[in-house]
Each structure stands twice: as structure tokens, then as C-alpha cells.
Design a protein around this motif. Sequence first.
Motif, PDB file in Angstrom:
ATOM      1  N   UNK A 170     -36.580 -19.194 -25.409  1.00  0.00           N
ATOM      2  CA  UNK A 170     -37.818 -19.339 -26.173  1.00  0.00           C
ATOM      3  C   UNK A 170     -37.600 -20.297 -27.345  1.00  0.00           C
ATOM      4  N   UNK A 171     -38.692 -20.749 -27.915  1.00  0.00           N
ATOM      5  CA  UNK A 171     -38.666 -21.550 -29.135  1.00  0.00           C
ATOM      6  C   UNK A 171     -39.628 -20.916 -30.132  1.00  0.00           C
ATOM      7  N   UNK A 172     -39.360 -21.141 -31.404  1.00  0.00           N
ATOM      8  CA  UNK A 172     -40.262 -20.639 -32.448  1.00  0.00           C
ATOM      9  C   UNK A 172     -40.265 -21.611 -33.613  1.00  0.00           C
ATOM     10  N   UNK A 173     -41.434 -21.790 -34.192  1.00  0.00           N
ATOM     11  CA  UNK A 173     -41.602 -22.714 -35.308  1.00  0.00           C
ATOM     12  C   UNK A 173     -41.466 -21.975 -36.631  1.00  0.00           C
ATOM     13  N   UNK A 174     -40.860 -22.670 -37.610  1.00  0.00           N
ATOM     14  CA  UNK A 174     -40.738 -22.126 -38.959  1.00  0.00           C
ATOM     15  C   UNK A 174     -40.818 -23.282 -39.935  1.00  0.00           C
ATOM     16  N   UNK A 175     -42.042 -23.591 -40.374  1.00  0.00           N
ATOM     17  CA  UNK A 175     -42.233 -24.752 -41.227  1.00  0.00           C
ATOM     18  C   UNK A 175     -41.977 -26.019 -40.438  1.00  0.00           C
ATOM     19  N   UNK A 176     -41.081 -26.852 -40.935  1.00  0.00           N
ATOM     20  CA  UNK A 176     -40.747 -28.099 -40.243  1.00  0.00           C
ATOM     21  C   UNK A 176     -39.550 -27.965 -39.326  1.00  0.00           C
ATOM     22  N   UNK A 177     -39.136 -26.721 -39.058  1.00  0.00           N
ATOM     23  CA  UNK A 177     -37.963 -26.477 -38.230  1.00  0.00           C
ATOM     24  C   UNK A 177     -38.355 -25.709 -36.965  1.00  0.00           C
TER      25      UNK A 177
END
Length: 445
Positions: free
Chosen positions: A178-185
Amino acid sequence: MTCPISKLHLFSTVILTFLFTCCSGFVASSQKTPKIDDLDVLSYALILRTDIDNKSLVGTVDIDFLIDMDAKEVVFDCGNLKIAKITGENVVGFEQKNKEVFVALDKRHERENHIQIAYSGSPTNGILFVPENKEVYTVFSTSQWMVCNDSPNDRAKFKIDLFIPSTKQCIASGTLAHTSENGGSTRYSWVQDYESPSYTYGFAIGSFNKSQDTHGKIILNYYGSGYTPEKLEMIFQRTGEMVNFFEEKSGVPYVQDSYSQILIGNHYQEMSGFSVLKKSYGRLVMKDPTETNLISHELAHQWWGNMITCENWNHFWLNEGMATFMSAAFNEHIFGKEKYESDINSYRKVYESIKDGGKDKALVFSDWSNPTREDRNLVYFKGAYVLHLLRMELGEKDFWDGIKFYSQKYFGRSVNTLDFQKAMEESTGRNLHGFFTKWIYERGE
């Protein structure tokens, strides 16, 4: 038939550059003291952040392992990484020296242990930072960027969570869970749920163009900056045929659900589920579509090397000689006998030049702690040439039946040369003691 001098020179230049960039890391790692034989790592779970501009990283790795209940310490490789903290129910302290970390263990009543290691570093090898291109990728050896056991006979499951800028792409060993976004990361979580040696783990981060194909149930991904998706598809167009060929010769299906190839930097390296190839190599393939030896060599390692692995580096030819031979065999399958003979002749010439210089050695090394350039050439090119001679000795059916028997018997396991010899003898019903003594255990003619 021999190949034209210009083509032989081109082939030799490419393959020898490949050899130098792939194998130089083995020198440092193999100088280590042997690990405790009883150590069996079960899994690594890594969280890693890389700083490309500053060529640095910060990581935390959880290691599950088995070790004898009476062992007072466990030893892991750590390169030049700086260990900040090690925690675990049975951990009573640690000491770093000579690119290893010695973890002291308390008394316990079972073999299974869990520890967590926090570390940081600015590695100068094993991981390549390319700030001008905003790229980073790994090559041998893993202990330069993750605390682990470098021994090739210790196989473990692997999970890696990478935090990278959202503008970048990430390819790593295993399956993208999976992938997850956290701000610009973006956090990329990759999971490899089967065991393989730690040197097969890796990742690459950058901004790439991409082409994708499917081959049966396998997703084939092709990445590279400076190449259009159409050019990437052209460069790697024979990948599916290679998978078919290696599956047929090994008798074992490709083990993952995807395979990725990345044109990046100046190195060639196989890893679980993907390979990196020198960025400029793509232009060579576009100029001459028959020059695919390195593509097939790296893919062959998904069977011979990654999954059927030499138990120690003294038997390194079982990895590299086999992959080099298989690239020539694939060429024969696609381009015909003349191409195969051209490749074998190239390997033979490299071997004979070493022999003429008085630097020939047995393929089973007594010590791989400080290999020379000639030593590396031997395991690749003499190794491949000797497999060709074995093919001539046994004949087509017996040879390929033997390769399949060996590959099926030892897939997912670590092997030595005697294992290979016995498998070929069991399959063919032939006594190969004389051949192996002459060409593998001794120097040959």
C-alpha cells in the motif's frame, strides 16, 4: 563461429564493466569474521528515510531471529552505519566494531528473539545517492544501508517502508502492499513474504518514465529517465520470452507477481523482483537488439542466485557462472547457434587470457576475502565456459534434464558445488567426479 573483433570488444567492454560494478562490494563484506552458525534470521521489517541531497539516511529495523539458547551474543553486519539504540526483551547491551554490531543477550528459554535497531549514516557504497538527478538506488551490499546478516545462506522475509517525496517513484523488493500520503511525502510499503538472502533486498527512488506489460500473471515494469515509454518497451521487449525460457529450463515458475527493470546510474545489480541496469545500457540495446546479455543475466538471477544461492562466496560461481551461461543459452534460443557460440567464445577468451597470465584458479575458491579482478572474471566467464563444456560432455537432453533437476531440488535453498555435482550425477546417472575435479575443483587444462 567467432564474432567480429569489434563486436567482441564491445561485448567484453560491457560485460567487464558490469562485472566490476557488480562485484567490487564483495571484497569488503567477505573479510568479516564468520557469524554464529546457529543464527537464523526469520524476518526484517525496515522503516527508512533517505536524504538524497545530503547523501544520508535514518532507519529502524526490527529483526526476528533464532539462535541457540546458550549464545551470549548475536552478531550482525552494519557497514559504517552509526547504531543509536538496540532494544529487545533479551538485549543487555551492544558494541560496534569492524563493521559489525555485537548484541549481548540475557539468559532465555527459547531460540526465537526479537530486537529493534535504530541507526543512521552517510554510506559511501552499497547505496548510491545521485543528487543531481534526485535519485538513489541500492547495490551490493545491504549492510551498508540496513543492519542485517550478510551471509548468503541466511534467508529471511523482508518488509520495507520507504518515505519519499510525493513527486518521486519507488521500486523495491517484494510486492507493493500500500501507499499513503502525508503532506508532501509518500509512504511506500513493500512486502516480500518468502525468504531470500539479505543481499537480494533493495530499492530505487527517482523520477522515471514507465512502460508496463503483462506476461501471463506477471506484471512487467520498465523504468528509466531519458527514455520514452516506447523506447523502454523496445529495450525490454524480450523480457517475457526470457521468463518463459528460464521457467522451462529450471522447471520452476517465476516466484513474484511482478518484475521491474530500471535504467539508472552506472551499475548493474539483481535484487528480488527487480534489477537495476546502467542508464546508458538502454542505448546499446536500441542500437543492436541482440545485445541483451545483461538483461537476461540479471533476470536469470531470479532463479540462479536469488533463489538457488551459493552457501558462501567461495562457491560464488554457482550464482554468476550460471547466470552468465544462461544469458548465452537464451541468445541461442532466440538468435540461433551462431550467437551462442559467439558468446561462449567471448567467455573462453577471457578465461584463456587469465590462464595465459598465470592467474587461473579453481572455481571453488579456498578464500574469497580479497578477490582480484581476475578472480571475478573467473567466476563469471570460466564458470559459464565450464557449464558449456559440461553441456558438451553430457549432451543436450542429459544436461538440461540435470539443470532442471538441480533447480527444482534446490529452489529456495542455499547450495555448494558438491550439491550441484551430486544433482547432475543423480539426474544423469553419470559419474562426474573426473570432470568436476579437472574443471571446477582444480584449474582445468
